[in-house]
Design an enzyme around this catalytic site. Sequence first.
Site, PDB file in Angstrom:
ATOM      1  N   ALA A 113       0.837  -1.206   0.000  1.00  0.00           N
ATOM      2  CA  ALA A 113       0.000   0.000   0.000  1.00  0.00           C
ATOM      3  C   ALA A 113       0.870   1.254   0.000  1.00  0.00           C
ATOM      4  O   ALA A 113       0.518   2.263  -0.622  1.00  0.00           O
ATOM      5  CB  ALA A 113      -0.914  -0.018   1.226  1.00  0.00           C
ATOM      6  N   ARG A 114       2.000   1.200   0.677  1.00  0.00           N
ATOM      7  CA  ARG A 114       2.888   2.370   0.739  1.00  0.00           C
ATOM      8  C   ARG A 114       3.376   2.756  -0.658  1.00  0.00           C
ATOM      9  O   ARG A 114       3.274   3.924  -1.074  1.00  0.00           O
ATOM     10  CB  ARG A 114       4.077   2.073   1.658  1.00  0.00           C
ATOM     11  N   GLU A 172      -2.659  -4.257  -7.128  1.00  0.00           N
ATOM     12  CA  GLU A 172      -2.871  -5.583  -6.537  1.00  0.00           C
ATOM     13  C   GLU A 172      -2.105  -5.594  -5.226  1.00  0.00           C
ATOM     14  O   GLU A 172      -0.886  -5.733  -5.201  1.00  0.00           O
ATOM     15  CB  GLU A 172      -2.384  -6.678  -7.487  1.00  0.00           C
ATOM     16  N   CYS A 193       0.597 -13.156  -0.928  1.00  0.00           N
ATOM     17  CA  CYS A 193      -0.495 -12.264  -0.536  1.00  0.00           C
ATOM     18  C   CYS A 193      -1.766 -13.012  -0.186  1.00  0.00           C
ATOM     19  O   CYS A 193      -2.545 -12.552   0.640  1.00  0.00           O
ATOM     20  CB  CYS A 193      -0.779 -11.262  -1.655  1.00  0.00           C
TER      21      CYS A 193
END
Length: 494
Positions: A262-263, A282, A317
Amino acid sequence: MKSLCIDLFKNCSATSLAGTRSSRVLTYRFQRTNYQTHLPSTKLTFSSYSTKTCFATLSTVTSEVEEKQTFNPDKAGELVKELRNSFNSGRTKSYEWRMSQLENIAKMLEEKEKEITEALYKDLSKPEVEAFISEIVTAKSSCNEALKELRQWMIPQKVNTSITTFPSSAEIVSEPLGVVLVISTWNFPFLLSLDPVIGAISAGNAVVLKPSEIAPATSSILAKLVEEYLDNSAVKVVEGAVPETTALLEQKWDKILYTGSARIGRIVMAAAAKHLTPVILELGGKSPAVVHSDVDLQVAVRRIIAGKWALNNGQACIGVDYIITTKDFAPKLIEALKIELEKFFGKDPMNSKDISRIVSSTQFKRLAKLLDEDKVSDKIVLGGQMDENQLKIAPTILLDIPEESQLMQEEIFGPLMPIVTVEKIEDSFDVINSRPKPLAVYVFTNNEQLKKGFVENISSGGMLINDTVLHVTDSSPLCIHTYVFAFLHLHKLK
């Protein structure tokens, strides 16, 4: 736009277009049979949002990888211009060009399987069988699906018109977006690089692939094979780290697909926003496995192990991030995990040849820090052994660690497995819903009402009942269609 209607008791399939969020539920009944590795064809579904961190990402620490400058960041603009000229020539739009590139990819996967497997072992110590199943076979499946369906995908779809336009006719025509950028990741560095490239080519785009520098051997083999097998005027690989990626993101693209954290996802979106470029992210999340006491415990445990430690040693993930079960059932579950882990990886898993290593010292130190946190290390009930020289961490199980610990706040992305206990199995709904929506949820139960309750009350990118990770291997068109339509523009002609 098409979406997927979930029905727990029926088989259903759907095409997921860019911008459509779909979930899928698959159900398996337990039988007392020996666990076997599943080898169906695979596609990758992905969720376009997450607020938790997936650590399969670009790294700002480049000292761990070999310094290799193969691309001049100052030339990024020229690279994009060259590819745009190729796209504007119309060559990539033709059926013949797309088929030739896909056929060459299929040929590459057959001829270079050994070199690809060796690269994956250098980067992650991936066992040969795991590398073959999780990366090569799945890439072959996507390519074969595209070869089979391409002509059908390119046919315009007839649609009805209104009385106000009588006697006109109309059709929906799929057009490639143009020049697209794929920024890939290190945990499945071959598959998650090639799969979106297959989609972009199938849609008729010119494409630049930026593999992860954290998997340098795979990055190198991708650059070599793409140059050898594909049309380099329209398909290119750019190797490098932060400077190269930054230079690429400064350019105008018609779409960007990024797999990772996300960063970094925020950085990608901010760069794309300057050009109003659409983006696919993704990302990851904390994917739980809920285990009810009515299951065949041996089968359930084997499938959890396959979806955690036998899947890139937890560096996935969609891998199981933590387990939820009842307080009364937890001791039996832990004992079963101990027994089956020994069967999978031997008495000394640190020396097992059947488990991947941690990808880098940075990731190793991150995981070690999670384990050393106050009120966490004393909750270890199995494992905990580490060897930084070999970048190995043994399968580790922890029981009821503090909710506020980092281990429960961020995606683990490694071989550490917390077990969270609840009074009633239905309380797991609240545990899951108190967090950001997970990429996947796994539920082990034979209780039909409980299955139905999970489908109705839990929102996630995917859901699988009585198994782990196999939802991404479903042979319906969900995955490669997702990539293909992600790189298409659909418009209506009258």
